[in-house]
Design an enzyme around this catalytic site. Structure first.
Site, PDB file in Angstrom:
ATOM      1  N   TRP A 130       0.886  -1.176   0.000  1.00  0.00           N
ATOM      2  CA  TRP A 130       0.000   0.000   0.000  1.00  0.00           C
ATOM      3  C   TRP A 130       0.916   1.216   0.000  1.00  0.00           C
ATOM      4  O   TRP A 130       1.759   1.324   0.882  1.00  0.00           O
ATOM      5  CB  TRP A 130      -0.850  -0.053   1.281  1.00  0.00           C
ATOM      6  CG  TRP A 130      -1.777   1.092   1.508  1.00  0.00           C
ATOM      7  CD1 TRP A 130      -2.656   1.643   0.616  1.00  0.00           C
ATOM      8  CD2 TRP A 130      -1.945   1.819   2.737  1.00  0.00           C
ATOM      9  NE1 TRP A 130      -3.364   2.654   1.212  1.00  0.00           N
ATOM     10  CE2 TRP A 130      -2.944   2.785   2.506  1.00  0.00           C
ATOM     11  CE3 TRP A 130      -1.360   1.746   4.000  1.00  0.00           C
ATOM     12  CZ2 TRP A 130      -3.373   3.668   3.502  1.00  0.00           C
ATOM     13  CZ3 TRP A 130      -1.788   2.626   4.989  1.00  0.00           C
ATOM     14  CH2 TRP A 130      -2.779   3.569   4.739  1.00  0.00           C
ATOM     15  N   ASP A 214      -0.368  -4.696   9.870  1.00  0.00           N
ATOM     16  CA  ASP A 214      -1.389  -3.810   9.323  1.00  0.00           C
ATOM     17  C   ASP A 214      -2.593  -4.660   8.948  1.00  0.00           C
ATOM     18  O   ASP A 214      -2.516  -5.513   8.065  1.00  0.00           O
ATOM     19  CB  ASP A 214      -0.829  -3.073   8.094  1.00  0.00           C
ATOM     20  CG  ASP A 214      -1.771  -1.981   7.610  1.00  0.00           C
ATOM     21  OD1 ASP A 214      -2.803  -1.753   8.266  1.00  0.00           O
ATOM     22  OD2 ASP A 214      -1.469  -1.353   6.573  1.00  0.00           O
ATOM     23  N   LYS A 262     -13.060  -0.889   5.691  1.00  0.00           N
ATOM     24  CA  LYS A 262     -13.572  -1.827   4.676  1.00  0.00           C
ATOM     25  C   LYS A 262     -14.589  -2.783   5.266  1.00  0.00           C
ATOM     26  O   LYS A 262     -15.643  -3.014   4.677  1.00  0.00           O
ATOM     27  CB  LYS A 262     -12.435  -2.643   4.079  1.00  0.00           C
ATOM     28  CG  LYS A 262     -11.146  -1.870   3.900  1.00  0.00           C
ATOM     29  CD  LYS A 262     -10.962  -1.309   2.531  1.00  0.00           C
ATOM     30  CE  LYS A 262      -9.955  -0.183   2.591  1.00  0.00           C
ATOM     31  NZ  LYS A 262      -9.387   0.204   1.349  1.00  0.00           N
TER      32      LYS A 262
END
Ligand code: PMP
Length: 413
Positions: A130, A214, A262
């Protein structure tokens, strides 16, 4: 002359720039496969039914708008911790949690804390990752050297596990930070197997590295929230969960950055948590107060709405099971369009092998398309995706998948 006039104009972050360009595009068949956001079968934003119910419940409570404590709502952080670590492990006293401004805020707070108090020489970042990991560590820890560890092998389109281990073995030093994606790796859609995670944990112990997990997609890899937390729970149990381990045999600590953007579809509400894990005999309380101090300087205290929604859903039996269904709905729709795209590409005979699309997991496909092919997809076919070939699959549906497959065929053939 001014210092300000010397500053060049920077480009907008890629995924946001793509969305802007997509919104301006007037072509009726345009397809947005850029930003990592869930879309329903009509390619529209989806308010999860469980979240809608929680909103209605909260509305009826006529709650006030007072400040939260600096560390956020304690009852929220407890539920967030339970979800990630399991209620059994989450009771342990060597985990301390704070509420954050989504996953980005959690990553940023972890980086700030490491830069100030841990002072590692290097931070190891997966190649690719990311893209914000780079910017976050560059801005929060300019003195920490960012090093890439191999993650993806373009030839086999699979995990470059040997490369990853070899790089950590040869370059990582005690107290260095390694960032690991907990599940549904962004952008590759490839996760280590359980056996591979065990090997990674071995290196972490041997080299005494500080892990920053993460976790932005819990539920999206398998549809199962517990299965997707496996790596975190494994690391916790083996590295920090055994009270008989001497401190000298455990790494200095571990952060877990948790995003609810999300899996609750609460993107714009900016809700997440950061969990700090210390060795079994070390209290996290001192470090926790330093996290609180950093939060005070950055935002004073976090925001209310997302915390209320997530807490309401996680603590109400009925809403919680509705939410678990919602997560499955999202994961399985994405899996469905993933398989249709692969089949469609094969059926129309697009040049090359498309098996990897079916093998990858989570929200994305790392297609293997080149930068020029991606550019042509956008310019000629109005299909938008990241330059590195990452496609956010939720932009596909039963109506546009054939169009996208034909467009891909045109650019690869
Ligand atoms: N980490 C990863 C790997 C991500 O993909 C994302 C979302 N794109 C985030 C963190 C943070 O997202 P947010 O700040 O919206 O919670």
């Amino acid at each position: 002359h001014s210092i300000l006039s010397d500053l060049p104009i920077l480009p907008l972050a890629e995924s946001f720039a793509l969305t802007e360009a997509y919104n301006l595009d007037t072509f009726p068949e345009k397809v947005n496969l850029g930003q990592g956001v869930y879309r329903d079968e009509e390619c529209q934003p989806w308010i999860l039914p469980s979240v809608r119910s929680a909103e209605e419940f909260l509305h009826r409570q006529h709650l006030n708008h007072e400040y939260l404590p600096i560390q956020g709502a304690a009852q929220f952080s407890k539920e967030a911790r339970n979800l990630l670590f399991s209620p059994q492990l989450a009771q342990n006293e060597n985990i301390a949690s704070v509420q954050t401004v989504a996953g980005t805020g959690a990553n940023h707070l972890a980086a700030l804390f490491c830069a100030r108090y841990l002072r590692p020489k290097n931070v190891f970042i997966s190649d690719p990752t990311w893209d914000n990991h780079h910017l976050i560590w560059e801005t929060a820890g300019p003195d920490i050297k960012r090093k890439l560890y191999p993650y993806y092998d373009p030839l086999t389109r699979s995990l470059d596990f040997d490369g990853m281990i070899a790089e950590l073995e040869s370059s990582a030093e005690e107290n260095d930070v390694v960032i690991l994606h907990a599940c549904a790796h962004n952008p590759t859609g490839i996760d280590p197997t359980h056996r591979q995670w065990e090997k990674i944990a071995e290196i972490v112990v041997k080299k005494r590295l500080f892990v920053v997990f993460d976790s932005a997609y819990q539920g999206f890899a398998s549809g199962d929230l517990d299965a997707d937390a496996w790596a975190i729970r494994y690391f916790y149990s083996t590295l920090f969960g055994d009270a008989s381990l001497p401190t000298s045999a455990t790494p200095a600590g571990m952060f877990v950055c948790q995003s609810f953007s999300k899996n609750f579809g609460l993107y714009g509400e900016r809700i997440g948590a950061l969990h700090l894990v210390t060795p079994p005999s070390v209290s996290p309380q001192g470090a926790y107060t330093h996290l609180v101090r950093l939060i005070r300087a950055e935002i004073s205290c976090p925001s209310l709405f997302g915390e209320r929604c997530v807490h309401t859903i996680l603590t109400d039996l009925e809403l919680r099971s509705k939410w678990e269904e919602d997560v499955k709905t999202m994961a399985s729709r994405i899996q469905g369009v993933r398989m249709s795209l692969k089949l469609e590409l094969e059926n129309i005979g697009a040049q090359g092998n498309w098996d990897h699309i079916g093998r990858q997991i989570g929200m994305f496909s790392y297609t293997g398309l080149s930068k020029t092919q991606v550019q042509r997809l956008k310019e000629v076919h109005h299909v938008y995706m990241l330059e590195n070939g990452r496609m956010s699959l939720s932009g596909l549906n039963g109506k546009n998948v054939a169009y996208v497959a034909r467009a891909i065929k045109e650019v690869v053939d």
